[in-house]
Scaffold this active site. Structure first.
Site, PDB file in Angstrom:
ATOM      1  N   HIS A 180       0.543  -0.165   9.785  1.00 51.06           N
ATOM      2  CA  HIS A 180      -0.727   0.525   9.534  1.00 51.06           C
ATOM      3  C   HIS A 180      -1.379   0.933  10.848  1.00 51.06           C
ATOM      4  O   HIS A 180      -2.551   1.287  10.880  1.00 51.06           O
ATOM      5  CB  HIS A 180      -1.687  -0.380   8.765  1.00 51.06           C
ATOM      6  N   GLY A 233       0.822  -1.194   0.000  1.00 53.92           N
ATOM      7  CA  GLY A 233       0.000   0.000   0.000  1.00 53.92           C
ATOM      8  C   GLY A 233       0.860   1.248   0.000  1.00 53.92           C
ATOM      9  O   GLY A 233       2.051   1.193   0.306  1.00 53.92           O
ATOM     10  N   GLY A 258       1.671   5.115   1.636  1.00 57.13           N
ATOM     11  CA  GLY A 258       1.718   5.576   3.020  1.00 57.13           C
ATOM     12  C   GLY A 258       2.958   5.103   3.758  1.00 57.13           C
ATOM     13  O   GLY A 258       3.146   5.431   4.931  1.00 57.13           O
ATOM     14  N   HIS A 259       3.806   4.319   3.053  1.00 56.18           N
ATOM     15  CA  HIS A 259       5.032   3.802   3.658  1.00 56.18           C
ATOM     16  C   HIS A 259       6.281   4.378   2.974  1.00 56.18           C
ATOM     17  O   HIS A 259       7.358   3.810   3.070  1.00 56.18           O
ATOM     18  CB  HIS A 259       5.064   2.278   3.567  1.00 56.18           C
ATOM     19  N   LYS A 271       5.476  -8.204   0.860  1.00 59.34           N
ATOM     20  CA  LYS A 271       5.512  -8.147   2.323  1.00 59.34           C
ATOM     21  C   LYS A 271       4.323  -8.966   2.810  1.00 59.34           C
ATOM     22  O   LYS A 271       3.251  -8.947   2.188  1.00 59.34           O
ATOM     23  CB  LYS A 271       5.384  -6.705   2.808  1.00 59.34           C
TER      24      LYS A 271
END
Lengths: 333, 333
Positions: free
Chosen positions: B219, B54, B56-57, B105
């Site tokens: 998250h 996703g 956001g990392h 991951k």
């Protein structure tokens, strides 16, 4: 205060101890007085490049010591200028017989320390010159400054002066180069939140949940004005137009663009800002020839960003592209 | 919510547009479906390396595309796994005729997407293998995971598999290498604050001012336990001992150490953590041969850190040291 620290008064000392063990291949670290110097300093027959300021702006300046950039750096306690004693220690270590350029950011204490420390080094027979970086267009004078504050242009100056020293240029040439960089660079920042200085333990200033500070200084000094929160595109436009009209940057100019986070702003947001900055520059006919995006000139955990634009010529592009090997900036080595 | 964004639903799209203009010399970007690939992909006669998860990392994963590392990367919306369509597009672009390694991951959606997308690529005649990185020792299962979550070991895997592909190793060899890296890496993180997902607009979880979350997921998934805030040295000890005893790392081991910020933690604090980690490793007779310190595997604006240790042999050291040129990791080029 939520921070990964031990005793607040030990933060800088423990940071320095961390740098010492993390980058022992690259630098040697002194804890009394604080400084970081290249592991093989002084380097013979090369002009030395030194910078320094307060801590809390990491990777400024310790992260920029290494081949192709600084010979030594001295930072004080958090948001506290380096001392003349630190400057003198760095100038000694940076002097390989062809003199030393001290690059100061324009904060009153920083400049005074470089003046006194540089004079002491000169009294020892070291050829020292100093250039003061004053590129922040937000305000003319500020809490800790006479004249414009020093911001992102200092990073570029340290990189290209380091490269010029590697090429064998002399102190007068590198000093002139650094002055040109200062003349050609302009910056402005904004804060979404305050930072928290460890020994204080609470935010430096209050900023309501629906407001932001335009033109903030890197220690949280007041800027031009406060206003309601705006979308990133409007914020970027406010900063970029202030920077562009100040020099002014003109159609046909090639520039280096820095989109800089203040320490608490994640990379995803900086790319949103860069996208709009590139669009604005294109609209003005300004070509971004080189860029840098990340948290490089920080204010502890402050959320926000600053934008720097700096006019480039072929010499500056070549010097920027030259190999560099430091903890925070590295390529070609 | 104080963020440098425009409409929350456009953050990833505008980030991608920023990456496209910022790194046009290095990558090509697609907005439908989202992916980033090397500007000259596919590269003939080299095994392709792909990763994704996703958004956001950041800089995971787009910041790791370039010579010496990934051929292509596909990330979904914020904290939303990539789709099989994105995986297929990346596998096509990464295939230079010698097959593609997909590095996932271990989050259920990520793995499923790589399985389906990889199968579709295989149906087109591309030789695809997959390795799942599951190095987070905090919990056995989590909100979005069966088994251990993937954390900092993925970064190392992407780097060394990219280097091995450049050396001309074949898909079976690189797949085995990636599995070895996963076997030899262990991580654990902690949060001082929650992150805020833009479309939600409020913190993912509540964490009182005097508490922290040990073993948090990237998250904001719950970790092992909550506890009162502790000094950095105690936090570092909790994370490091959990990591060390899990493999276990032993006296005489050489390791790669990552001290990773979660997006809202400034560098000064990460060096304080590194200092203690180095001391703990020394106490165990574990030698840190290579390290990385910074915000690399992030959770938007979360304050906190994670620690990864990974056992090294001479081959892994050489592959780590090999030249790399990406937006976020660069040396030797």
């Amino acid at each position: 205060m939520k921070k990964l620290i031990n005793k607040p008064e030990n933060v800088v000392k423990e940071e320095m101890m961390g740098i010492a063990v993390a980058h022992a291949d690259l630098v040697k670290v002194s804890l009394d007085p604080y400084y970081v110097a290249r592991v093989n300093a002084p380097i013979k027959d090369k002009v030395g490049i030194v910078s320094g300021t307060g801590s809390g702006h990491e990777p400024v300046d310790y992260g920029f010591v290494g081949p192709g950039m600084l010979d030594a750096a001295c930072d004080g306690e958090v948001f506290t200028c380096q001392t003349p004693e630190q400057v003198l220690a760095c100038d000694r270590l940076a002097n390989g017989g062809r003199g030393v350029l001290n690059i100061a950011k324009n904060f009153s204490g920083d400049v005074m320390s470089f003046e006194i420390g540089g004079e002491q080094a000169q009294a020892e027979g070291i050829d020292v010159s100093m250039v003061v970086i004053a590129d922040d267009v937000a305000v003319e004078n500020s809490t800790w400054t006479q004249g414009r504050r020093g911001l992102g242009t200092a990073l570029f100056a340290e990189k290209v002066c380091g490269a010029a020293a590697d090429q064998g240029r002399d102190l007068a040439q590198i000093t002139a180069l650094c002055k040109k960089v200062n003349d050609w660079g302009r910056s402005m920042g904004m804060a979404l939140t305050s930072c928290t200085v460890p020994v204080k333990g609470s935010p430096t200033f209050d900023l309501p949940e629906d407001q932001m500070e335009i033109g903030v200084g890197v220690h949280g000094e007041p800027g031009r004005y406060r206003m309601d929160l705006k979308p990133a595109d409007e914020i970027t436009k406010i900063l970029a137009e202030a920077v562009i009209t100040d020099l002014p940057f003109k159609k046909g100019d090639k520039v280096w663009a820095l989109v800089n986070g203040l320490g608490g702003t994640p990379l995803i947001e900086l790319y949103v800002v860069y996208r709009k900055l590139a669009e604005i520059c294109e609209g003005h006919g300004i070509a971004i020839a080189r860029n840098l995006i990340g948290n490089y000139v920080t204010s502890l955990d402050m959320a926000g960003c600053s934008i720097t634009l700096l006019k480039l010529d072929d010499d500056l592009i070549k010097l920027w592209d030259a190999p560099v090997k430091t903890a925070a900036l590295r390529w070609g080595m």
